[in-house]
Write a protein that holds these residues in place. Structure first.
Motif, PDB file in Angstrom:
ATOM      1  N   ARG A 139       0.764  -1.149   0.069  1.00  0.00           N
ATOM      2  CA  ARG A 139       0.101  -0.057  -0.147  1.00  0.00           C
ATOM      3  C   ARG A 139       0.975   1.398  -0.047  1.00  0.00           C
ATOM      4  N   PHE A 140       0.517   2.282  -0.339  1.00  0.00           N
ATOM      5  CA  PHE A 140       1.141   3.488  -0.636  1.00  0.00           C
ATOM      6  C   PHE A 140       0.520   4.745  -0.931  1.00  0.00           C
ATOM      7  N   SER A 141       1.164   5.973  -0.699  1.00  0.00           N
ATOM      8  CA  SER A 141       0.429   7.266  -0.882  1.00  0.00           C
ATOM      9  C   SER A 141       1.075   7.945  -1.902  1.00  0.00           C
ATOM     10  N   LEU A 142       0.391   8.714  -2.749  1.00  0.00           N
ATOM     11  CA  LEU A 142       1.035   9.605  -3.787  1.00  0.00           C
ATOM     12  C   LEU A 142       0.758  11.045  -3.157  1.00  0.00           C
ATOM     13  N   VAL A 143       1.599  11.654  -3.138  1.00  0.00           N
ATOM     14  CA  VAL A 143       1.448  13.113  -2.617  1.00  0.00           C
ATOM     15  C   VAL A 143       1.728  14.107  -3.775  1.00  0.00           C
ATOM     16  N   GLY A 144       1.049  15.050  -4.066  1.00  0.00           N
ATOM     17  CA  GLY A 144       0.987  15.846  -5.330  1.00  0.00           C
ATOM     18  C   GLY A 144       0.229  16.939  -5.396  1.00  0.00           C
ATOM     19  N   ARG A 145      -0.125  17.153  -6.612  1.00  0.00           N
ATOM     20  CA  ARG A 145      -1.014  18.596  -6.752  1.00  0.00           C
ATOM     21  C   ARG A 145      -2.011  18.155  -7.892  1.00  0.00           C
ATOM     22  N   LEU A 146      -2.974  18.716  -8.161  1.00  0.00           N
ATOM     23  CA  LEU A 146      -3.975  18.444  -9.142  1.00  0.00           C
ATOM     24  C   LEU A 146      -3.576  19.544 -10.320  1.00  0.00           C
ATOM     25  N   GLU A 147      -3.568  18.958 -11.542  1.00  0.00           N
ATOM     26  CA  GLU A 147      -3.223  19.950 -12.752  1.00  0.00           C
ATOM     27  C   GLU A 147      -4.270  19.470 -13.797  1.00  0.00           C
ATOM     28  N   GLU A 148      -4.871  20.579 -14.495  1.00  0.00           N
ATOM     29  CA  GLU A 148      -5.668  20.757 -15.540  1.00  0.00           C
ATOM     30  C   GLU A 148      -5.257  19.926 -16.666  1.00  0.00           C
ATOM     31  N   LEU A 149      -5.876  19.136 -17.276  1.00  0.00           N
ATOM     32  CA  LEU A 149      -5.189  18.464 -18.585  1.00  0.00           C
ATOM     33  C   LEU A 149      -5.819  19.506 -19.711  1.00  0.00           C
ATOM     34  N   THR A 150      -5.115  19.622 -20.911  1.00  0.00           N
ATOM     35  CA  THR A 150      -5.466  20.523 -21.711  1.00  0.00           C
ATOM     36  C   THR A 150      -6.281  20.091 -22.666  1.00  0.00           C
ATOM     37  N   ALA A 151      -7.181  20.551 -23.749  1.00  0.00           N
ATOM     38  CA  ALA A 151      -7.907  20.066 -24.677  1.00  0.00           C
ATOM     39  C   ALA A 151      -7.066  19.053 -25.514  1.00  0.00           C
ATOM     40  N   GLU A 152      -6.031  19.662 -25.939  1.00  0.00           N
ATOM     41  CA  GLU A 152      -5.129  18.698 -26.841  1.00  0.00           C
ATOM     42  C   GLU A 152      -4.616  17.498 -26.365  1.00  0.00           C
ATOM     43  N   GLU A 153      -4.390  17.556 -24.606  1.00  0.00           N
ATOM     44  CA  GLU A 153      -3.955  16.154 -24.167  1.00  0.00           C
ATOM     45  C   GLU A 153      -4.997  15.167 -24.049  1.00  0.00           C
TER      46      GLU A 153
END
Length: 254
Positions: A139-153
C-alpha cells in the motif's frame, strides 16, 4: 505485554486455520535462514506502478478550509483531514501521474480549490480469492498536486476512452454531462511513501519521484503481485513457512 498478546492471538488463529506461524514475523529476517530478500527501492517502485496500473479506486485525502462560502460545515472541522473514495486511472504510463475525473461539487475537489494539498492512497487487493493478511500486502500514498489537462492532451491521450475502460459507469458523468460539472485532471506525483508489507521482508519508506517516473512499461508488465489473478502466491511460501507451491495452495484451501 501487548506484543505477547498479539503473538498468542496470531498463534491461536493459525492453529484454528491449520497454518504455521513463522517466527520471522516477530524478528528481523537478516540471518542465513532467510529465503527472501527485501526488494530494492527501484523494485518497490515497479511494484507500486503495477498496483497503480491494476487498481482503479483509491482514497483522496484533503484538508477542510477554514471557511467555505457555499457550504454549511461544522466550525470544528476547519483544518481537519478527510479521506474519501474516488476513481482514478493509469492513463499516463510515461509519467505515472494518475488521471482523475474531478467532480466540481465533490468535497475533495472543493477543498483543493480552497487551497488544500492532496494525496491519493492505494492498496493492492489480491484477485485470486484466497485468504490473506492485508498487513502483508503493498500500500502507498502519492503526494502531489492537481493539474488541469489541456484539450489537446485529452484528445491525444484518448483520456475519456482510457478512463471509461477502467470505469464504465463513469460514462454518465464525463465532462459535458447533465448531472454534474466535471473536468479532467492529473495528480502530478511529487512524493511517494511506500509500505511493501511486513518490514522484515519488504521495503518501507520514501520512493524518489525519479524512480517512480523511470519505471518502464516492460518492467510493469514483467512482474506479478502476490495473489494476482492467474498466478500463485509466489514469495508468500516463505512467509507461510511452506516448502512449495503445492503445499502452499493446499494450506490456503478452505
Amino acid at each position: 505485554m501487548h506484543l505477547q498478546t498479539a503473538v498468542l492471538f496470531l498463534a491461536s488463529l493459525a492453529s484454528a486455520s491449520n497454518l504455521p506461524v513463522p517466527q520471522q514475523l516477530f524478528s528481523n529476517a537478516d540471518g542465513p535462514s532467510a529465503s527472501w530478500k527485501i526488494p530494492t527501492i527501484h523494485e518497490s517502485a515497479v511494484q507500486a506502478r503495477r498496483v497503480l496500473h491494476l487498481e482503479t479506486i483509491g482514497t483522496l485525502s484533503t484538508i477542510f478550509p477554514s471557511t467555505h462560502s457555499t457550504e454549511n460545515r461544522p466550525s470544528d472541522v476547519s483544518g481537519a483531514p478527510i479521506g474519501l473514495m474516488d476513481y482514478f486511472a493509469d492513463c499516463e504510463p510515461s509519467t505515472g501521474n494518475p488521471t482523475i475525473l474531478a467532480i466540481s461539487i465533490a468535497t475533495s475537489f472543493k477543498n483543493v480549490a480552497a487551497g488544500s494539498n492532496i494525496t491519493l492512497s492505494l492498496r493492492w487487493h489480491p484477485q485470486n480469492g484466497r485468504p490473506y493478511s492485508a498487513a502483508a500486502l503493498p500500500r502507498f500514498s502519492l503526494v502531489g498536486r492537481l493539474e488541469e489537462l489541456t484539450a489537446e492532451e485529452i484528445t491525444a491521450q484518448h483520456v475519456a476512452a482510457c478512463f471509461v475502460g477502467y470505469h464504465p459507469d463513469a460514462a454518465a458523468w464525463l465532462p459535458g454531462n447533465r448531472i454534474h460539472e466535471s473536468h479532467w485532471v492529473r495528480l502530478v506525483v511529487e512524493e511517494i511513501y511506500w509500505i511493501g508489507g511486513f518490514g522484515d521482508r519488504a521495503y518501507i519508506g520514501w520512493i524518489p519521484v525519479q524512480e517512480w517516473q523511470n519505471v518502464t512499461k516492460e518492467e510493469i508488465e514483467g512482474i506479478r503481485l502476490p495473489g494476482e489473478k492467474g498466478h500463485g502466491w509466489g514469495s508468500w511460501s516463505s512467509w507461510l513457512g511452506l516448502g512449495g507451491e503445492d503445499k502452499q495452495e493446499q494450506a490456503w484451501e478452505l
